[in-house]
Scaffold this motif. Sequence first.
Motif, PDB file in Angstrom:
ATOM      1  N   SER A  85      16.831 -42.412  89.727  1.00 29.77           N
ATOM      2  CA  SER A  85      17.041 -41.006  90.324  1.00 29.77           C
ATOM      3  C   SER A  85      18.228 -40.160  89.812  1.00 29.77           C
ATOM      4  N   CYS A  86      18.290 -39.091  90.519  1.00 27.93           N
ATOM      5  CA  CYS A  86      19.550 -38.346  90.235  1.00 27.93           C
ATOM      6  C   CYS A  86      20.819 -39.113  90.480  1.00 27.93           C
ATOM      7  N   ALA A  87      20.663 -39.846  91.600  1.00 31.73           N
ATOM      8  CA  ALA A  87      21.755 -40.711  92.222  1.00 31.73           C
ATOM      9  C   ALA A  87      22.135 -41.902  91.358  1.00 31.73           C
ATOM     10  N   THR A  88      21.168 -42.343  90.181  1.00 29.51           N
ATOM     11  CA  THR A  88      21.509 -43.259  89.458  1.00 29.51           C
ATOM     12  C   THR A  88      22.764 -42.824  88.630  1.00 29.51           C
ATOM     13  N   CYS A  89      22.750 -41.709  88.073  1.00 29.25           N
ATOM     14  CA  CYS A  89      24.103 -41.301  87.390  1.00 29.25           C
ATOM     15  C   CYS A  89      24.825 -40.586  88.349  1.00 29.25           C
ATOM     16  N   HIS A  90      24.488 -40.002  89.448  1.00 27.91           N
ATOM     17  CA  HIS A  90      25.510 -39.458  90.003  1.00 27.91           C
ATOM     18  C   HIS A  90      25.574 -39.915  91.636  1.00 27.91           C
ATOM     19  N   ARG A  91      26.304 -40.958  91.724  1.00 25.39           N
ATOM     20  CA  ARG A  91      26.519 -42.034  92.866  1.00 25.39           C
ATOM     21  C   ARG A  91      27.404 -41.305  93.890  1.00 25.39           C
ATOM     22  N   ASP A 110      24.491 -38.671  75.433  1.00 21.05           N
ATOM     23  CA  ASP A 110      25.740 -38.476  74.450  1.00 21.05           C
ATOM     24  C   ASP A 110      26.995 -38.081  75.382  1.00 21.05           C
ATOM     25  N   ARG A 111      26.649 -37.985  76.836  1.00 20.74           N
ATOM     26  CA  ARG A 111      27.687 -37.139  77.227  1.00 20.74           C
ATOM     27  C   ARG A 111      28.136 -37.905  78.564  1.00 20.74           C
ATOM     28  N   ASN A 112      29.170 -37.608  79.097  1.00 23.43           N
ATOM     29  CA  ASN A 112      29.649 -38.354  80.534  1.00 23.43           C
ATOM     30  C   ASN A 112      28.994 -37.395  81.782  1.00 23.43           C
ATOM     31  N   GLY A 126      26.423 -27.699  82.805  1.00 27.62           N
ATOM     32  CA  GLY A 126      26.695 -28.718  81.730  1.00 27.62           C
ATOM     33  C   GLY A 126      27.948 -28.659  81.029  1.00 27.62           C
ATOM     34  N   TRP A 127      28.282 -29.638  80.195  1.00 26.04           N
ATOM     35  CA  TRP A 127      29.631 -29.458  79.399  1.00 26.04           C
ATOM     36  C   TRP A 127      29.429 -28.305  78.363  1.00 26.04           C
ATOM     37  N   ASP A 128      27.979 -27.990  77.963  1.00 22.32           N
ATOM     38  CA  ASP A 128      28.230 -26.997  76.770  1.00 22.32           C
ATOM     39  C   ASP A 128      27.607 -25.815  77.516  1.00 22.32           C
ATOM     40  N   PHE A 316      34.020 -27.379  75.041  1.00 23.17           N
ATOM     41  CA  PHE A 316      33.289 -27.901  76.022  1.00 23.17           C
ATOM     42  C   PHE A 316      33.684 -27.008  77.253  1.00 23.17           C
ATOM     43  N   ARG A 317      33.077 -27.205  78.467  1.00 25.51           N
ATOM     44  CA  ARG A 317      33.536 -26.548  79.726  1.00 25.51           C
ATOM     45  C   ARG A 317      34.754 -26.942  80.014  1.00 25.51           C
ATOM     46  N   VAL A 318      35.512 -26.044  80.694  1.00 27.95           N
ATOM     47  CA  VAL A 318      36.673 -26.463  81.334  1.00 27.95           C
ATOM     48  C   VAL A 318      36.434 -27.277  82.639  1.00 27.95           C
TER      49      VAL A 318
END
Length: 401
Positions: A85-91, A110-112, A126-128, A316-318
């Motif tokens: 789920s989304c929460a797997t990566c956004h706990r 590739d990203r954090n 997103g970072w980009d 990358f985004r600040v």
Amino acid sequence: MAVIIKKFPVAYCILLIFPLLALAALPAAAGEFTAGERRKILRHGPWPLSAVPDPSNRVSGKPAAIAFGKALFFETRLSLSGTISCATCHRPDAGWTDGLARSRGHEAVDRNALSLFNLRVNRWFGWDGAQDTLWAQNLRPLIDKREMGVGATGAARLVRADGRLACGYRQAFGEAPGANDERVFVDLGKAMAAFLETLVTGRTPFDDFRDALARNDAAGRARYPAAAKRGLRLFVGRGNCAFCHFGPAFTNGEFADAGVPHFAGPGRADPGRFGGIRKLRKSRYTLLGGFNDDPARSTAVKTRHVRLAHSNFGEFRVPGLRNAALTAPYMHAGSLRTLADVVRHYSTLDEERLHAGGERILRRLDLSAQEQGDLVAFLETLTEREPGPKVGRRNGDLQCR
Ligand code: HEC
Ligand code: HEC
């Protein structure tokens, strides 16, 4: 008043001199900060910002959509394998990230994982910055097979077939999910956006200090630790951090090269903003497309005017810095483990690696060990007083079975 002044020139002098005296005394009275520093510090507030609904999302701010979006966020059936789920990566208990350098769904990306705090202030996602709205950003992991990969058709089918989710959709959008898969799919992104917009960080020790500075309240100012004050002076002064980490959320919302290597793997570079602009232009899900709920396209100006330049490569985004202490590791690919590592990065920066041309904003700072510690102490005061998921506290649950 005018009469008094005419009659009593002395009173006039006192009236005039008193504020001047007060002004002159200000830097000393404000503790260690000069008038210029004070002005820069005050720009990082007040906090929280008032909530403005997103005109491109017709359910932004609606309680029924918030509850539905919250249910979707934790729904593993929105993944191909039924396990992510989304929460797997956004706990929620990990600052809405996963604690990994690079996230992993069905496969590694590739990203954090970006945290999900204060998303309302973002202009780009997103970072980009490949997305120009929160709802479009929410669709990306549903499409990407490395993340959840359920796709538009799979997601729409699930919502139509599942009694509880269909009920949630009806309550949020005022009608049953229709036959057009893509419409239903985009609406899921919008419901989740309504939920995520509510994740606003609370007050921090820095905010209390900043407000005390604004009120000229000496007792309030004194409560802020001395190390954090020294770090704050570096942040707005010699470190020039506030040039990019600007404003109440500590980001100017734009993109920069902070000298972080951007190899994505052997022989592969992450193009950063350069790739983000290209993706944005190709996407069906932008403010210029048919899914924007705002007929006036009032927030689409930025997208219309975006330009691709070579200098965007490796930008990358600040990131905003509120609650940064809760979201390690840092940078777009999680290359730095702690805030102390981030500060050391800026202190020992390899200027050769930065983009040539344009205004040089970043310089190798060569901070002493104490200065580095001060900067970290300051960054830690950007953490809200009662961090935690707050999911249950502020948002209702779906009233469907
Ligand atoms: C496999 C791990 C993973 C999953 C699953 C995942 N995300 Fe993310 N999320 C990320 C990563 C990594 C980024 C940074 C993406 C980038 O810059 O390319 C991100 C970025 C975001 C952002 C952008 C935040 C910002 O400040 O720009 C939002 C919003 C978001 N995710 C919401 C979601 C939602 C909603 C879901 C579920 C539908 C989800 N994510 C599922 C890893 C994940
Ligand atoms: C030129 C603009 C710029 C300046 C100046 C700048 N930063 Fe950054 N900062 C960025 C960018 C861009 C990133 C993300 C870089 C990446 O991931 O490749 C970043 C990332 C960070 C992060 C990591 C946040 C996260 O969630 O991963 C922290 C902390 C940070 N900066 C603090 C500082 C401090 C402290 C200073 C001053 C010493 C500073 N920054 C100066 C642009 C800047």
